[in-house]
Every structure is written in C-alpha cells, then in structure tokens.
Write a protein that holds these residues in place. Structure first.
Motif, PDB file in Angstrom:
ATOM      1  N   ASP A  40      27.338  98.302 -54.568  1.00 50.73           N
ATOM      2  CA  ASP A  40      26.918  99.395 -54.122  1.00 50.73           C
ATOM      3  C   ASP A  40      27.661  99.857 -53.057  1.00 50.73           C
ATOM      4  OD1 ASP A  40      24.720  99.013 -55.936  1.00 50.73           O
ATOM      5  OD2 ASP A  40      23.297  98.324 -54.518  1.00 50.73           O
ATOM      6  N   ALA A  41      28.193  98.968 -52.173  1.00 50.11           N
ATOM      7  CA  ALA A  41      28.780  99.631 -50.998  1.00 50.11           C
ATOM      8  C   ALA A  41      30.009 100.119 -51.410  1.00 50.11           C
ATOM      9  CB  ALA A  41      29.284  98.215 -50.162  1.00 50.11           C
ATOM     10  N   ARG A  42      30.893  99.924 -52.464  1.00 47.82           N
ATOM     11  CA  ARG A  42      31.965 100.430 -53.038  1.00 47.82           C
ATOM     12  C   ARG A  42      31.724 101.720 -53.840  1.00 47.82           C
ATOM     13  NH1 ARG A  42      33.063  95.290 -54.827  1.00 47.82           N
ATOM     14  NH2 ARG A  42      32.199  95.690 -57.082  1.00 47.82           N
ATOM     15  N   PHE A  43      30.608 101.649 -54.495  1.00 52.56           N
ATOM     16  CA  PHE A  43      30.085 103.093 -55.047  1.00 52.56           C
ATOM     17  C   PHE A  43      29.848 104.045 -54.331  1.00 52.56           C
ATOM     18  CE2 PHE A  43      27.410 105.490 -57.923  1.00 52.56           C
ATOM     19  CZ  PHE A  43      28.314 105.835 -58.644  1.00 52.56           C
ATOM     20  N   PHE A  44      28.706 103.702 -53.354  1.00 55.11           N
ATOM     21  CA  PHE A  44      27.947 104.773 -52.530  1.00 55.11           C
ATOM     22  C   PHE A  44      28.688 105.087 -51.215  1.00 55.11           C
ATOM     23  CE2 PHE A  44      24.674 103.114 -55.177  1.00 55.11           C
ATOM     24  CZ  PHE A  44      24.231 104.306 -55.941  1.00 55.11           C
ATOM     25  N   ALA A  45      29.416 104.262 -50.579  1.00 53.94           N
ATOM     26  CA  ALA A  45      29.897 104.383 -49.188  1.00 53.94           C
ATOM     27  C   ALA A  45      31.386 104.128 -49.138  1.00 53.94           C
ATOM     28  CB  ALA A  45      29.185 103.293 -48.430  1.00 53.94           C
ATOM     29  N   GLN A  46      31.996 103.483 -50.235  1.00 60.39           N
ATOM     30  CA  GLN A  46      33.672 103.314 -50.334  1.00 60.39           C
ATOM     31  C   GLN A  46      33.835 102.426 -48.999  1.00 60.39           C
ATOM     32  OE1 GLN A  46      32.726 106.973 -50.844  1.00 60.39           O
ATOM     33  NE2 GLN A  46      32.476 106.266 -52.909  1.00 60.39           N
ATOM     34  N   ALA A  47      32.802 101.357 -48.899  1.00 62.28           N
ATOM     35  CA  ALA A  47      33.269 100.484 -47.691  1.00 62.28           C
ATOM     36  C   ALA A  47      32.734  99.329 -48.055  1.00 62.28           C
ATOM     37  CB  ALA A  47      32.225 101.090 -46.618  1.00 62.28           C
ATOM     38  N   PRO A  48      33.221  98.251 -47.319  1.00 59.22           N
ATOM     39  CA  PRO A  48      32.715  96.697 -47.490  1.00 59.22           C
ATOM     40  C   PRO A  48      31.142  96.640 -47.244  1.00 59.22           C
ATOM     41  CG  PRO A  48      33.885  97.037 -45.402  1.00 59.22           C
ATOM     42  CD  PRO A  48      34.084  98.220 -46.044  1.00 59.22           C
ATOM     43  N   PRO A  49      30.605  95.811 -47.886  1.00 58.45           N
ATOM     44  CA  PRO A  49      29.218  95.493 -47.765  1.00 58.45           C
ATOM     45  C   PRO A  49      28.714  95.231 -46.312  1.00 58.45           C
ATOM     46  CG  PRO A  49      30.208  93.807 -49.106  1.00 58.45           C
ATOM     47  CD  PRO A  49      31.295  94.775 -48.798  1.00 58.45           C
ATOM     48  N   ALA A  50      27.720  95.830 -45.988  1.00 52.25           N
ATOM     49  CA  ALA A  50      27.116  95.592 -44.603  1.00 52.25           C
ATOM     50  C   ALA A  50      26.594  94.033 -44.547  1.00 52.25           C
ATOM     51  CB  ALA A  50      26.141  96.605 -44.285  1.00 52.25           C
ATOM     52  N   LEU A  51      26.511  93.683 -43.420  1.00 42.44           N
ATOM     53  CA  LEU A  51      25.921  92.185 -43.248  1.00 42.44           C
ATOM     54  C   LEU A  51      24.286  92.218 -43.346  1.00 42.44           C
ATOM     55  CD1 LEU A  51      27.930  91.083 -40.482  1.00 42.44           C
ATOM     56  CD2 LEU A  51      28.325  90.562 -42.655  1.00 42.44           C
ATOM     57  N   GLU A  52      23.689  93.156 -42.980  1.00 44.51           N
ATOM     58  CA  GLU A  52      22.279  93.270 -43.202  1.00 44.51           C
ATOM     59  C   GLU A  52      21.974  94.694 -43.496  1.00 44.51           C
ATOM     60  OE1 GLU A  52      20.600  93.822 -38.666  1.00 44.51           O
ATOM     61  OE2 GLU A  52      21.100  91.599 -39.326  1.00 44.51           O
ATOM     62  N   GLU A  53      20.741  94.869 -44.060  1.00 44.71           N
ATOM     63  CA  GLU A  53      19.938  96.142 -44.208  1.00 44.71           C
ATOM     64  C   GLU A  53      19.880  97.165 -43.054  1.00 44.71           C
ATOM     65  OE1 GLU A  53      19.747  97.259 -47.247  1.00 44.71           O
ATOM     66  OE2 GLU A  53      19.307  95.828 -48.716  1.00 44.71           O
ATOM     67  N   ALA A  54      19.621  98.397 -43.253  1.00 42.33           N
ATOM     68  CA  ALA A  54      19.336  99.272 -42.253  1.00 42.33           C
ATOM     69  C   ALA A  54      17.766  99.057 -41.888  1.00 42.33           C
ATOM     70  CB  ALA A  54      19.610 100.667 -42.662  1.00 42.33           C
ATOM     71  N   PRO A  55      17.460  99.042 -40.555  1.00 39.97           N
ATOM     72  CA  PRO A  55      15.982  98.840 -40.288  1.00 39.97           C
ATOM     73  C   PRO A  55      15.008  99.404 -41.069  1.00 39.97           C
ATOM     74  CG  PRO A  55      17.400  99.454 -38.325  1.00 39.97           C
ATOM     75  CD  PRO A  55      18.329  99.502 -39.566  1.00 39.97           C
ATOM     76  N   ILE A  56      15.143 100.785 -41.499  1.00 39.65           N
ATOM     77  CA  ILE A  56      14.147 101.334 -42.416  1.00 39.65           C
ATOM     78  C   ILE A  56      14.038 100.759 -43.756  1.00 39.65           C
ATOM     79  CG2 ILE A  56      15.581 103.331 -43.334  1.00 39.65           C
ATOM     80  CD1 ILE A  56      12.012 103.527 -42.495  1.00 39.65           C
ATOM     81  N   VAL A  57      15.189 100.332 -44.292  1.00 35.16           N
ATOM     82  CA  VAL A  57      15.204  99.588 -45.618  1.00 35.16           C
ATOM     83  C   VAL A  57      14.520  98.056 -45.330  1.00 35.16           C
ATOM     84  CG1 VAL A  57      16.751  98.628 -47.304  1.00 35.16           C
ATOM     85  CG2 VAL A  57      17.301 100.927 -46.118  1.00 35.16           C
ATOM     86  N   LYS A  58      14.777  97.657 -44.322  1.00 36.64           N
ATOM     87  CA  LYS A  58      14.039  96.228 -43.904  1.00 36.64           C
ATOM     88  C   LYS A  58      12.526  96.462 -44.099  1.00 36.64           C
ATOM     89  CE  LYS A  58      17.529  93.853 -41.294  1.00 36.64           C
ATOM     90  NZ  LYS A  58      17.757  93.143 -39.970  1.00 36.64           N
ATOM     91  N   ARG A  59      12.065  97.568 -43.272  1.00 30.42           N
ATOM     92  CA  ARG A  59      10.532  97.880 -42.950  1.00 30.42           C
ATOM     93  C   ARG A  59       9.955  98.153 -44.461  1.00 30.42           C
ATOM     94  NH1 ARG A  59       7.444  97.977 -39.219  1.00 30.42           N
ATOM     95  NH2 ARG A  59       8.315  97.688 -36.894  1.00 30.42           N
ATOM     96  N   ALA A  60      10.699  99.054 -45.310  1.00 27.51           N
ATOM     97  CA  ALA A  60      10.227  99.390 -46.785  1.00 27.51           C
ATOM     98  C   ALA A  60      10.168  98.127 -47.568  1.00 27.51           C
ATOM     99  CB  ALA A  60      11.258 100.501 -47.225  1.00 27.51           C
TER     100      ALA A  60
END
Length: 140
Positions: A40-60
């Motif tokens: 997903d990081a490669r496809f959507f952000a062209q970046a390496p994967p994040a270490l953790e989810e964004a706060p809103i994603v964690k809450r959801a």
C-alpha cells in the motif's frame, strides 16, 4: 413495516455505518500518506511503509473493533426478539435506540469525546440487556 422488515432495515443501516468506518480508515491513510503495509505504501504514497497507523486510522480501527464486539450480539438478540414474538412495538423502539447509540458512539470514538463515548456504549448495552430480559420472559 413489520418487525422483521424493521430488523432488516436496522441490519442494513448498521452495515453501512461499519462501511463508513472503513472509509474513514482509507481516507485517513490517503490524506496522511501513512501506510503500514508495504504494498500500500508503494502503491499509494510511493514511500516506505510507516511504522504505525495515523491517529484517525487507529481511532477508526478501535471503533470498528468495538462494533465487532457489540453489533453481532445485538443482531442475534434482535432476530430472536422478533422471532419469538416479544413486544412488537419494542422492536421499533429498541432497535432505533441501538442504531442511534452505535452511530453516536462511533462519532464520539472518532472525535475522542468522553464521557459521550461511554454513555452511547452504555445505552447500546442497555438495549441488549433489555432485549435479553424480554426474550427470557417470552420463552420461560
């Protein structure tokens, strides 16, 4: 509308409410360009994967898990409630209260609104307990 039809409507509304949480997660990931899954990081952000989810994603995700702990229990109880012929008007009242409580619980969860999150959770649980008591009364 019969109690069974109202139960079906309730089920569909809760389904769409849960789908909305998935949309919040997806939009949260896209808006923050934060993806923990490598592909997903490669496809959507062209970046390496994040270490953790964004706060809103964690809450959801936490709201989603809470739904998975509560909504199936309600759906089973609701189906039994209408099947055994409990108070017909109660189905409309209790099911409506539960759906509203779960929607408001999700809004409160996503926005970190205490004590509202706990209040709406408690209202939903109160409905499930009430359904259980009325089912027991109908079958005993």
């Amino acid at each position: 509308m019969s109690e069974y039809q109202f139960y079906a409507l309730t089920t569909v509304i809760l389904f769409f409410k849960m789908i909305a949480i998935s949309v919040v997660q997806g939009v949260g990931r896209v808006n923050t360009k934060t993806f923990v899954t490598a592909e997903d990081a490669r496809f959507f952000a062209q970046a390496p994967p994040a270490l953790e989810e964004a706060p809103i994603v964690k809450r959801a995700a936490m709201a989603w898990r809470n739904d998975l702990e509560n909504i199936p229990m309600f759906l089973f109880l609701g189906l039994i409630y209408v099947t055994v012929g409990c108070w017909p008007e109660g189905a409309y009242i209790y099911f409506t209260i539960f759906v509203i409580a779960r929607i408001l619980h999700t809004i409160a969860y996503l926005n970190g609104m205490q004590p509202w999150r706990t209040i709406f959770f408690t209202v939903g649980m109160f409905v499930c307990v009430t359904l259980s008591i009325q089912i027991l009364g109908a079958v005993l």
